[in-house]
Structure formats: structure tokens, C-alpha cells
Design a protein around this motif. Structure first.
Motif, PDB file in Angstrom:
ATOM      1  N   SER A 424       0.837  -1.214   0.000  1.00 22.61           N
ATOM      2  CA  SER A 424       0.000   0.000   0.000  1.00 22.61           C
ATOM      3  C   SER A 424       0.866   1.257   0.000  1.00 22.61           C
ATOM      4  O   SER A 424       0.604   2.216  -0.740  1.00 22.61           O
ATOM      5  CB  SER A 424      -0.914  -0.023   1.225  1.00 22.61           C
ATOM      6  N   ARG A 427       2.460   1.738  -3.440  1.00 23.18           N
ATOM      7  CA  ARG A 427       1.530   2.261  -4.452  1.00 23.18           C
ATOM      8  C   ARG A 427       1.282   3.752  -4.235  1.00 23.18           C
ATOM      9  O   ARG A 427       1.199   4.533  -5.204  1.00 23.18           O
ATOM     10  CB  ARG A 427       0.197   1.479  -4.385  1.00 23.18           C
ATOM     11  N   LEU A 428       1.185   4.189  -2.959  1.00 21.28           N
ATOM     12  CA  LEU A 428       0.969   5.620  -2.671  1.00 21.28           C
ATOM     13  C   LEU A 428       2.181   6.441  -3.109  1.00 21.28           C
ATOM     14  O   LEU A 428       2.038   7.516  -3.708  1.00 21.28           O
ATOM     15  CB  LEU A 428       0.717   5.803  -1.175  1.00 21.28           C
ATOM     16  N   ALA A 430       4.280   5.680  -5.417  1.00 22.81           N
ATOM     17  CA  ALA A 430       4.347   5.705  -6.883  1.00 22.81           C
ATOM     18  C   ALA A 430       3.361   6.696  -7.456  1.00 22.81           C
ATOM     19  O   ALA A 430       3.640   7.403  -8.434  1.00 22.81           O
ATOM     20  CB  ALA A 430       4.088   4.293  -7.433  1.00 22.81           C
ATOM     21  N   SER A 431       2.146   6.783  -6.825  1.00 23.07           N
ATOM     22  CA  SER A 431       1.138   7.739  -7.347  1.00 23.07           C
ATOM     23  C   SER A 431       1.571   9.190  -7.112  1.00 23.07           C
ATOM     24  O   SER A 431       1.211  10.075  -7.898  1.00 23.07           O
ATOM     25  CB  SER A 431      -0.204   7.476  -6.675  1.00 23.07           C
ATOM     26  N   LEU A 432       2.346   9.459  -6.057  1.00 25.08           N
ATOM     27  CA  LEU A 432       2.790  10.827  -5.768  1.00 25.08           C
ATOM     28  C   LEU A 432       4.087  11.168  -6.477  1.00 25.08           C
ATOM     29  O   LEU A 432       4.515  12.323  -6.427  1.00 25.08           O
ATOM     30  CB  LEU A 432       2.975  11.014  -4.255  1.00 25.08           C
ATOM     31  N   SER A 433       4.741  10.244  -7.084  1.00 20.36           N
ATOM     32  CA  SER A 433       6.019  10.495  -7.721  1.00 20.36           C
ATOM     33  C   SER A 433       5.857  11.402  -8.933  1.00 20.36           C
ATOM     34  O   SER A 433       4.859  11.327  -9.657  1.00 20.36           O
ATOM     35  CB  SER A 433       6.653   9.159  -8.130  1.00 20.36           C
ATOM     36  N   HIS A 434       6.867  12.271  -9.178  1.00 23.21           N
ATOM     37  CA  HIS A 434       6.808  13.172 -10.329  1.00 23.21           C
ATOM     38  C   HIS A 434       6.930  12.399 -11.644  1.00 23.21           C
ATOM     39  O   HIS A 434       6.535  12.891 -12.711  1.00 23.21           O
ATOM     40  CB  HIS A 434       7.962  14.193 -10.252  1.00 23.21           C
ATOM     41  N   ASN A 436       5.182   9.784 -12.484  1.00 22.44           N
ATOM     42  CA  ASN A 436       3.815   9.566 -12.979  1.00 22.44           C
ATOM     43  C   ASN A 436       3.276  10.812 -13.646  1.00 22.44           C
ATOM     44  O   ASN A 436       2.527  10.749 -14.627  1.00 22.44           O
ATOM     45  CB  ASN A 436       2.910   9.151 -11.824  1.00 22.44           C
ATOM     46  N   GLN A 439       4.617  11.042 -17.057  1.00 25.15           N
ATOM     47  CA  GLN A 439       3.941  10.118 -17.974  1.00 25.15           C
ATOM     48  C   GLN A 439       2.702  10.724 -18.586  1.00 25.15           C
ATOM     49  O   GLN A 439       2.271  10.322 -19.664  1.00 25.15           O
ATOM     50  CB  GLN A 439       3.568   8.822 -17.217  1.00 25.15           C
ATOM     51  N   ARG A 440       2.132  11.746 -17.947  1.00 24.93           N
ATOM     52  CA  ARG A 440       0.929  12.393 -18.489  1.00 24.93           C
ATOM     53  C   ARG A 440       1.276  13.549 -19.419  1.00 24.93           C
ATOM     54  O   ARG A 440       0.414  14.331 -19.791  1.00 24.93           O
ATOM     55  CB  ARG A 440       0.069  12.895 -17.336  1.00 24.93           C
TER      56      ARG A 440
END
Length: 506
Positions: A424, A427-428, A430-434, A436, A439-440
Motif C-alpha cells: 500500500s 503504491r501511494l 508511486a502515485s505521488l512520484s513526479h 507519474n 507520464q501524463r
């Protein structure tokens, strides 16, 4: 009405005019000053208390029947102060005048002389006692004279016979550098000039243009006590006692003495005697050195001769070299004769030893020894395998007993919960990493030191920066060409990294 008749008792006025008190006082003052413009008065000082707060000195002169008021103005008192003492009989030179304020006359003193030798001697003894009480004549204060001074300072009159005698005597004995400080050796200013000369020589620096003397001579020819009085001046005595340069006093003849003689480091009977004290005789020194050199040569010769005689005597007691070396030479010959035979014997002994050892060495013996050693190694390996198997079995049984006592269910549950919590958190993060965000389609801007740039105002034209995207990193620079002022336009400087197949973005 009839006028009264004049009688003999009525004063006759006639044409005699009237004078005021001031007019009469001034007339008397002029008469006294004109009549007694310069007088010499002998009397005893009385009422002497030193200078007034104004600097003037007031006292009186008296004899056995009369008294005369006296005053010394400030300018003269400084010069005459050393000659004033209560009860001293003096001869005062000056002029008479009156003091209208009190209707009395007085003498304005310009010069003072002691009245006779007796008075001078009394003053001299009093001054001597005073300065002796201060320790200025103490023997422990006196310095040793340098044996061979390089520079001598002479305090005397430059025109008298004294300086010629001193210079001539020094030149005869040991010529060296002499500095003359000219002074008056008689009169009212004598003491002050002599004291100033002594202090002046002591004030010279060691590295100055004028060399500092190693020795001082204060000299004057003979004369009466009045002529020599300047060398009894208190300032002269204090200067001589305080001199850091050794000082010789040569004032007057042998029977004359002054206070500077007591304060100086040495007293010479005459100026010529002072010159003789100051320097040695050069010829005597040369003769003395020559005598020492001759004694040194004679002593060296005697020492060498004694050593030579001792060596000859010792040589007589020794045998000749052939006798001394005969025994060692024979022993050497005998040893050299035995050396060949000894080497042959040693070689034969070694050969026999090697032959005996070679007889014990054979191939069959070596093979047997190797076979025996191999058998022992095999046996050791078999025993080692068995021991390891037994040890492993024992450890396995011990481990089984320990595992049987353990309950793995709680441990498995704890491990599962920890793994779930770690997943958990990962995953948190990774979601807060710059990454990601990159990637957008976004980019991260950094300066050359790696710090993030969040505003365009942080960059100026010509600044370098780095763009990090999802698939690579680019280096770029800021340029204002083609845009509005204050609006940076990014141009590619160089490509830092780019995945394969990626085209140029700019």
C-alpha cells in the motif's frame, strides 16, 4: 581791621610749592635710583623662603646694626637660586629703589657672590651633605672604566690649554676618536653648560651620525674656589652621578676638589692625568703582545721538544719490527702449510657423508613411502566423511526438535500484514512520484545544480537549464528572440539523453 602781625613762630611760605604724597614719593624714587644706580652691598641673607608664587624672591640683607630689604625678579632668580641660602653672607650687586606703597627703600639684586672663602666653604659643605644623603657619592654607584675605549668625549673649553694637553696626551699614548663638547668652565653659566654636555653625550644613540662615547672626561685647569665654583653646581653633580657613560673628573690641580669629583666614577689629579687614565700606551701594549707571542713560541717549542724526547725514549724500549713480527710470521707460515691438507681432509669427509646418505636413498623406498602416505590420507578422508554425516544428522535432529516447538501461524499472519502494508505504501509513493506526472505529458525544469525551477522569473536570457520528460532529458538555454520582453523562449542547447527512435522535439 588790622592784619595780625607776623611773629617768629609763624612759618614763612614764600614761593615754596605744595607736593602730593605721590609726587614726593616718585621724586625720592628718582633721586635714589639716579644716585644709587649700581651698588654692591655686603650682608647676611635673612628671611629667605625661596620664590614667591609670582616667581620673584623677597628677602633682606643685614649686618650687626642695619637691615636692607631686597628683591630678585623671576628672570634672575632662576639663575641665582643655587647661590641663595638663609644665613649666608653674600655680596649683592644691583640698584637701589623705593617702594612708594610703604615708604621704604630696597635693593633689586641682579647678581650674588659669596662673601669670602669661608662662606663659600660653608655653602659647599652644606651642599655636599645634602647630595651625599641622597647617595650620589656612593661607591657602589661608580662604574669601571673601559680598558680600551674607541671614542672619548671631552667636556671643556675649546680654546684653553686643557684641551690641547688632553688631545696631545691621547695622541701620544693611543690615537683614537675624540669628540669635544665646548662649554664655559667659569662664570654663572658654567654649571648649566657642563650638565647639559654630560646629558647630551648620554643622549646620543649607538647608531647615530655622531658616535656615542665609551668614556667621558670633564676637564678644567686650576683656579680659585670661585673659579671652580661652577663644578660644585647641583645640576652638574646630578648629571655626573646619572651618567650611563663612565666619567673621569679632572677639574683643577691635584690639591683642588669639587663636588663633581665625588660624583664621578674616577678622579684625575690633572687633565693630563685623566688622558693617561683613559687610554693605555699603545707601545706598551704592542710590547706586551710581542712578549706574549715570544712566550707562546718558546712554550710551544719546549712542548714539542719534550714530546720528541719522550717518543725517542719510548722507541728505545720497543723491539725492532722484525723481532715483533717474527712470531706472527711463523704462525702464519705454519697455518698456510696446514691449510691445503686440511681442505683435502674436509672434502673427503664430506664425500663419505654424502655417499652414506646416497646409499639410503632409492626409488623403491620413495614409492613405498608415498604409498604409505596415500593410504593414511584415504583413511583420514573416510573418517572425515563419517564424522561430517554424524554431525549433520545430530544437528538435523536438534533443529527438528526446535521447529516442533515453534508455532508458525502467528508469524505467517504478521508477515502477511506487513507485506500488505508495504504494498500500500509503495503504491501511494508511486502515485505521488513526479515520474507519474511526467507520464501524463508534463516536464520537470531544473537548473544546472539540479534545483527545481518553478517560475519563469528565475531564468534570465542566456541561462542554461535542463528539461526532464517521461522518455528522456534535454539541456536548453533561455533566449528572448522572437518573443515579448520578459517572455522567455526556450531553444535547445544540446540533447542530454533520448530513447532510441525518438525524433527531435524542437
Amino acid at each position: 581791621m588790622n592784619e595780625p602781625e607776623e611773629t617768629d613762630s609763624t612759618p614763612a611760605r614764600g614761593n615754596l610749592g605744595e607736593l602730593t604724597v605721590t609726587e614726593l614719593s616718585m621724586a625720592l624714587k628718582r633721586t635714589v635710583e639716579d644716585r644709587f644706580g649700581l651698588v654692591r652691598v655686603r650682608g647676611e641673607i635673612t628671611g629667605y623662603r625661596g620664590s614667591h608664587s609670582s616667581g620673584h624672591c623677597y628677602f633682606a640683607l643685614k649686618d650687626d646694626r642695619s637691615r636692607l630689604e631686597a628683591v630678585i625678579w623671576r628672570g634672575n632668580f632662576t639663575r641665582l637660586q643655587g647661590k641663595m641660602q638663609e644665613g649666608l653672607e653674600i655680596i649683592a650687586t644691583g640698584k637701589l629703589t623705593t617702594f612708594p606703597g610703604s615708604s621704604k627703600y630696597q635693593i633689586v639684586v641682579e647678581n650674588v657672590e659669596p662673601a669670602g672663602v669661608g662662606a663659600l666653604m660653608a655653602l659647599l659643605e652644606e651642599r655636599k651633605r645634602k647630595l651625599a644623603a641622597e647617595g650620589l657619592f656612593a661607591e657602589e654607584r661608580k662604574q669601571l672604566l673601559p680598558y680600551m675605549p674607541m671614542v672619548i668625549g671631552v667636556v671643556t673649553s675649546p680654546t684653553g690649554a686643557v684641551i690641547r694637553d688632553v688631545l696631545h696626551r691621547i695622541a701620544d699614548r693611543f690615537p683614537l676618536h675624540v669628540i669635544v663638547w665646548p662649554v664655559r668652565v667659569q662664570g654663572d653659566t658654567c654649571g648649566a653648560e657642563v650638565a647639559a654636555a654630560i646629558n647630551g653625550f648620554n643622549a646620543l644613540g649607538a647608531d647615530g651620525t655622531v658616535k656615542r662615547p665609551d668614556l667621558l672626561i670633564v676637564a678644567r685647569g686650576g683656579g680659585s674656589i670661585e673659579d671652580l665654583w661652577g663644578f660644585n653646581d647641583e645640576a652638574v653633580v646630578r648629571a655626573a652621578a646619572a651618567s650611563g657613560i663612565p666619567l673621569i673628573s679632572a677639574v683643577g690641580h691635584e690639591t683642588d676638589w669639587t663636588l663633581i669629583d665625588l660624583a664621578s666614577d674616577r678622579r684625575a689629579p690633572t687633565p693630563t692625568g685623566a688622558a693617561e687614565m683613559a687610554v693605555p700606551v699603545k707601545a706598551d701594549l704592542e710590547a706586551f703582545v710581542s712578549a706574549l707571542a715570544a712566550r707562546l713560541r718558546a712554550g710551544s717549542s719546549r712542548t714539542l721538544e719534550t714530546a720528541r724526547r719522550n717518543l725517542v725514549a719510548a722507541r728505545r724500549g720497543l723491539a725492532s719490527p722484525d723481532v715483533i713480527l717474527a712470531g706472527p710470521r711463523q704462525r702464519f707460515d705454519a697455518a698456510s702449510a696446514r691449510l691445503g691438507r686440511g681442505l683435502e681432509l674436509a672434502i673427503n669427509r664430506r664425500r663419505q657423508l654424502f655417499a652414506a646418505i646416497a646409499g639410503r636413498l632409492s626409488r623403491r623406498q620413495l614409492e613405498s613411502r608415498l604409498e604409505f602416505t596415500a593410504q593414511r590420507l584415504n583413511q583420514s578422508a573416510i573418517r572425515l566423511g563419517s564424522s561430517l554425516s554424524l554431525l549433520a544428522g545430530r544437528k538435523r535432529r536438534d533443529f527438528g526438535k526446535v521447529t516442533a516447538r515453534l508455532n508458525f501461524r502467528p508469524l505467517a499472519r504478521i508477515a502477511l500484514l506487513s507485506r500488505q502494508r508495504l504494498d500500500s505504501t509503495w503504491r501511494l509513493a508511486a502515485s505521488l512520484s513526479h515520474e507519474n506526472v511526467l507520464q501524463r505529458g508534463f516536464a520537470l525544469v531544473r537548473d544546472t545544480s539540479g534545483r527545481a525551477i518553478t517560475s519563469a522569473t528565475q531564468l534570465s536570457p542566456g541561462d542554461f537549464f535542463r528539461l526532464q520528460m517521461r522518455d528522456g532529458t534535454l539541456d536548453a538555454t533561455v533566449n528572448l528572440d522572437g518573443g515579448e520582453p520578459g517572455e522567455p523562449i526556450v531553444r535547445q542547447s544540446r540533447k542530454a539523453s533520448r530513447p532510441a527512435g525518438q525524433g527531435n522535439l524542437f
